[in-house]
Design a protein around this motif. Structure first.
Motif, PDB file in Angstrom:
ATOM      1  N   ILE A 197       0.856  -1.187   0.000  1.00  0.00           N
ATOM      2  CA  ILE A 197       0.000   0.000   0.000  1.00  0.00           C
ATOM      3  C   ILE A 197       0.889   1.233   0.000  1.00  0.00           C
ATOM      4  O   ILE A 197       1.807   1.343   0.807  1.00  0.00           O
ATOM      5  N   GLY A 198       0.602   2.157  -0.903  1.00  0.00           N
ATOM      6  CA  GLY A 198       1.411   3.379  -0.911  1.00  0.00           C
ATOM      7  C   GLY A 198       0.557   4.595  -1.152  1.00  0.00           C
ATOM      8  O   GLY A 198      -0.459   4.536  -1.846  1.00  0.00           O
ATOM      9  N   PRO A 199       0.984   5.720  -0.559  1.00  0.00           N
ATOM     10  CA  PRO A 199       0.278   6.972  -0.830  1.00  0.00           C
ATOM     11  C   PRO A 199       0.527   7.407  -2.269  1.00  0.00           C
ATOM     12  O   PRO A 199       1.640   7.248  -2.788  1.00  0.00           O
ATOM     13  N   PHE A 200      -0.483   7.933  -2.914  1.00  0.00           N
ATOM     14  CA  PHE A 200      -0.293   8.554  -4.223  1.00  0.00           C
ATOM     15  C   PHE A 200       0.459   9.864  -4.013  1.00  0.00           C
ATOM     16  O   PHE A 200       0.122  10.660  -3.142  1.00  0.00           O
ATOM     17  N   ILE A 201       1.502  10.081  -4.815  1.00  0.00           N
ATOM     18  CA  ILE A 201       2.293  11.313  -4.739  1.00  0.00           C
ATOM     19  C   ILE A 201       2.260  11.970  -6.123  1.00  0.00           C
ATOM     20  O   ILE A 201       2.664  11.348  -7.112  1.00  0.00           O
ATOM     21  N   ALA A 202       1.768  13.200  -6.179  1.00  0.00           N
ATOM     22  CA  ALA A 202       1.583  13.854  -7.481  1.00  0.00           C
ATOM     23  C   ALA A 202       2.918  14.075  -8.188  1.00  0.00           C
ATOM     24  O   ALA A 202       3.873  14.578  -7.590  1.00  0.00           O
ATOM     25  N   HIS A 203       2.983  13.679  -9.451  1.00  0.00           N
ATOM     26  CA  HIS A 203       4.199  13.867 -10.246  1.00  0.00           C
ATOM     27  C   HIS A 203       3.987  15.054 -11.192  1.00  0.00           C
ATOM     28  O   HIS A 203       2.979  15.108 -11.894  1.00  0.00           O
ATOM     29  N   LEU A 209      -1.508   4.509   5.843  1.00  0.00           N
ATOM     30  CA  LEU A 209      -1.143   3.697   7.001  1.00  0.00           C
ATOM     31  C   LEU A 209      -2.371   2.961   7.551  1.00  0.00           C
ATOM     32  O   LEU A 209      -2.281   1.799   7.968  1.00  0.00           O
ATOM     33  N   ARG A 210      -3.509   3.624   7.508  1.00  0.00           N
ATOM     34  CA  ARG A 210      -4.740   2.978   7.998  1.00  0.00           C
ATOM     35  C   ARG A 210      -5.136   1.819   7.078  1.00  0.00           C
ATOM     36  O   ARG A 210      -5.503   0.743   7.556  1.00  0.00           O
ATOM     37  N   VAL A 211      -5.044   2.041   5.764  1.00  0.00           N
ATOM     38  CA  VAL A 211      -5.390   0.960   4.830  1.00  0.00           C
ATOM     39  C   VAL A 211      -4.462  -0.231   5.086  1.00  0.00           C
ATOM     40  O   VAL A 211      -4.906  -1.390   5.166  1.00  0.00           O
ATOM     41  N   ILE A 224      -4.836  -6.679   9.790  1.00  0.00           N
ATOM     42  CA  ILE A 224      -5.816  -7.288  10.698  1.00  0.00           C
ATOM     43  C   ILE A 224      -6.703  -8.291   9.945  1.00  0.00           C
ATOM     44  O   ILE A 224      -7.003  -9.369  10.443  1.00  0.00           O
ATOM     45  N   LEU A 225      -7.050  -7.937   8.727  1.00  0.00           N
ATOM     46  CA  LEU A 225      -7.940  -8.798   7.941  1.00  0.00           C
ATOM     47  C   LEU A 225      -7.213  -9.998   7.333  1.00  0.00           C
ATOM     48  O   LEU A 225      -7.823 -11.046   7.092  1.00  0.00           O
ATOM     49  N   MET A 226      -5.911  -9.838   7.064  1.00  0.00           N
ATOM     50  CA  MET A 226      -5.128 -10.909   6.431  1.00  0.00           C
ATOM     51  C   MET A 226      -3.868 -11.116   7.274  1.00  0.00           C
ATOM     52  O   MET A 226      -2.773 -10.690   6.893  1.00  0.00           O
ATOM     53  N   PRO A 227      -4.032 -11.759   8.432  1.00  0.00           N
ATOM     54  CA  PRO A 227      -2.978 -11.755   9.455  1.00  0.00           C
ATOM     55  C   PRO A 227      -1.636 -12.341   9.011  1.00  0.00           C
ATOM     56  O   PRO A 227      -0.603 -11.894   9.487  1.00  0.00           O
ATOM     57  N   ASP A 228      -1.648 -13.309   8.067  1.00  0.00           N
ATOM     58  CA  ASP A 228      -0.379 -13.989   7.778  1.00  0.00           C
ATOM     59  C   ASP A 228       0.290 -13.555   6.475  1.00  0.00           C
ATOM     60  O   ASP A 228       1.279 -14.145   6.064  1.00  0.00           O
ATOM     61  N   ILE A 229      -0.228 -12.547   5.805  1.00  0.00           N
ATOM     62  CA  ILE A 229       0.403 -12.154   4.530  1.00  0.00           C
ATOM     63  C   ILE A 229       1.658 -11.312   4.791  1.00  0.00           C
ATOM     64  O   ILE A 229       1.908 -10.863   5.908  1.00  0.00           O
ATOM     65  N   ASN A 230       2.441 -11.132   3.739  1.00  0.00           N
ATOM     66  CA  ASN A 230       3.579 -10.221   3.817  1.00  0.00           C
ATOM     67  C   ASN A 230       3.130  -8.818   3.424  1.00  0.00           C
ATOM     68  O   ASN A 230       2.409  -8.640   2.442  1.00  0.00           O
ATOM     69  N   ILE A 231       3.571  -7.862   4.222  1.00  0.00           N
ATOM     70  CA  ILE A 231       3.194  -6.464   3.968  1.00  0.00           C
ATOM     71  C   ILE A 231       4.450  -5.595   4.016  1.00  0.00           C
ATOM     72  O   ILE A 231       5.115  -5.511   5.047  1.00  0.00           O
ATOM     73  N   PRO A 232       4.793  -4.967   2.896  1.00  0.00           N
ATOM     74  CA  PRO A 232       5.973  -4.109   2.905  1.00  0.00           C
ATOM     75  C   PRO A 232       5.685  -2.723   3.479  1.00  0.00           C
ATOM     76  O   PRO A 232       4.579  -2.205   3.334  1.00  0.00           O
ATOM     77  N   ALA A 233       6.715  -2.182   4.109  1.00  0.00           N
ATOM     78  CA  ALA A 233       6.702  -0.765   4.459  1.00  0.00           C
ATOM     79  C   ALA A 233       7.223  -0.074   3.211  1.00  0.00           C
ATOM     80  O   ALA A 233       8.400  -0.198   2.872  1.00  0.00           O
ATOM     81  N   THR A 234       6.355   0.583   2.462  1.00  0.00           N
ATOM     82  CA  THR A 234       6.739   1.012   1.112  1.00  0.00           C
ATOM     83  C   THR A 234       7.608   2.274   1.116  1.00  0.00           C
ATOM     84  O   THR A 234       7.545   3.099   2.025  1.00  0.00           O
ATOM     85  N   ASN A 286       5.948  -0.472  12.449  1.00  0.00           N
ATOM     86  CA  ASN A 286       5.323  -0.530  13.772  1.00  0.00           C
ATOM     87  C   ASN A 286       3.797  -0.509  13.694  1.00  0.00           C
ATOM     88  O   ASN A 286       3.112  -0.410  14.710  1.00  0.00           O
ATOM     89  N   SER A 287       3.263  -0.597  12.491  1.00  0.00           N
ATOM     90  CA  SER A 287       1.802  -0.567  12.319  1.00  0.00           C
ATOM     91  C   SER A 287       1.316  -1.718  11.445  1.00  0.00           C
ATOM     92  O   SER A 287       0.295  -1.601  10.769  1.00  0.00           O
ATOM     93  N   GLY A 288       2.079  -2.811  11.430  1.00  0.00           N
ATOM     94  CA  GLY A 288       1.604  -3.998  10.709  1.00  0.00           C
ATOM     95  C   GLY A 288       2.536  -4.545   9.647  1.00  0.00           C
ATOM     96  O   GLY A 288       2.396  -5.691   9.235  1.00  0.00           O
ATOM     97  N   ALA A 289       3.496  -3.741   9.163  1.00  0.00           N
ATOM     98  CA  ALA A 289       4.357  -4.203   8.065  1.00  0.00           C
ATOM     99  C   ALA A 289       5.478  -5.115   8.571  1.00  0.00           C
ATOM    100  O   ALA A 289       5.884  -5.031   9.735  1.00  0.00           O
ATOM    101  N   ASN A 290       5.958  -5.997   7.661  1.00  0.00           N
ATOM    102  CA  ASN A 290       7.045  -6.919   8.038  1.00  0.00           C
ATOM    103  C   ASN A 290       8.071  -7.125   6.927  1.00  0.00           C
ATOM    104  O   ASN A 290       8.878  -8.043   7.001  1.00  0.00           O
ATOM    105  N   VAL A 291       8.016  -6.283   5.898  1.00  0.00           N
ATOM    106  CA  VAL A 291       8.930  -6.423   4.751  1.00  0.00           C
ATOM    107  C   VAL A 291       9.457  -5.040   4.385  1.00  0.00           C
ATOM    108  O   VAL A 291       8.728  -4.050   4.499  1.00  0.00           O
TER     109      VAL A 291
END
Ligand code: SAH
Length: 327
Positions: A209-215, A232-234, A240-250, A266-271
């Protein structure tokens, strides 16, 4: 969690969500962080995505394409750094046809390293070939599941084809990563909730998940907003909904906030996906502006991210970090 509950969590400003996501991550993924070395091997792209600086209509960009040998030397650097995965990411560059990608895979697979491809929409047969030659994972963000918005941002593309690509990847046995952009113009909270439910339905193995940044050199140049908190909320809801997936801190999170990746970890990411692209190409892979570390060497990124991870008491995994691996 149903859609209404997800919408409420996304609309709230309660910080408890991040704490809950962190707790889930601790239970399911533990303290280990997986590092995936990112190689941005071509910025040539035939697509015209309205948000992306690599879009073919952007003439204000110097295009590049790494040679096979250059790619392999990046791979070797990833191996030397102890990384267990390389991610080959690029624009949709037809020069890298299926044969060329398979040749690359053959060479990379001499090393004990997992390979993630992130090269956009290809046919079922091509995905099948890549798998045969050793590709382990594939990253293809759906970007948004709001069909009207998808059409506006990609007039010449087809949402159904992109979704079908993801189902093809799953059926071929790839660990499949997807994700969305957060804060696109006219994107609603309800559609973000639908995005999350789409990831769940697909049974995605990884969600970025990443924020859109205007180019500045895109049609969305003026759409500047701070989308960090919502991203960060998404991300936290995904954990919480998919507890065992990999989630990058983008990387886009860090572009929006100093230490954005640490906040995400510190809010759910592990990659984390450190950039291993050679310095002379980094600034040219400008999907969005002010990308971090464009003037830093890969070696510097290796050390810097390691220090940051250790400083928050987490550990670096030495496994390949498949979804169901246990460290
Ligand atoms: N061509 C590949 C890789 C695209 S680049 C593919 O189609 O999958 C990787 C990701 O960068 C995209 O999926 C998109 O979500 C993200 N991205 C593109 N432009 C962006 C922008 N302006 N702000 C934030 N992220 C962006």
């Amino acid at each position: 969690m149903d859609k209404i509950q997800i919408v409420n969590l996304l609309k709230s400003s309660d910080k408890e969500l991040f704490y809950m996501a962190d707790e889930v991550r601790k239970k399911t993924k533990g303290e280990y962080i997986h590092l995936r070395g990112l190689i941005e091997f071509t910025n040539i792209c035939k697509r015209d995505c309205f948000y992306c600086g690599l879009r073919c209509e952007n003439k204000n960009i110097e295009r590049y394409r790494l040679t096979e040998d250059e790619i392999i030397s990046c791979v070797k650097r990833c191996v030397a750094a102890g990384y267990k995965t390389v991610v080959l990411q690029g624009g949709e560059d037809d020069f890298f046809n299926a044969d060329k990608i398979c040749d690359l895979l053959k060479r990379i697979k001499h090393y004990d390293i997992a390979v993630t491809l992130s090269i956009g929409e290809r046919t079922y047969d091509e995905y099948k070939e890549f798998k045969k030659y050793g590709a382990d994972r594939y990253l293809l963000r759906i970007e948004t599941t709001d069909r009207n918005l998808y059409k506006k941002l990609h007039p010449k593309m087809d949402f159904d084809n992109r979704a079908e690509c993801l189902y093809n990847l799953k059926s071929l046995g790839y660990e499949t990563g997807t994700g969305c952009l957060v804060g696109l113009p006219n994107q609603t909270i309800e559609s973000l909730a639908d995005d999350i439910l789409f990831f769940k339905k697909l049974n995605a193995d990884m969600v970025g998940i990443g924020p859109f940044i205007a180019h500045p050199n895109t049609p969305l140049a003026e759409e500047k907003k701070d989308n960090f908190d919502l991203s960060l909320r998404v991300m936290a809801v995904c954990r919480i909904l998919m507890p065992d997936i990999n989630i990058p801190a983008t990387t886009a999170m860090e572009t929006m906030r100093p230490n954005g990746r640490i906040i995400a970890l510190n809010s759910g990411a592990n990659v984390v996906m450190p950039n291993m692209t050679e310095i002379q190409y980094r600034s040219k892979y400008e999907i969005y502006p002010n990308k971090i570390c464009v003037n830093e060497s890969p070696d510097k990124c290796v050390n810097c991210i390691k220090q940051k991870i250790l400083s928050i008491g987490r550990k670096i995994s030495s496994s390949k970090g498949f979804r169901f691996d246990v460290d």
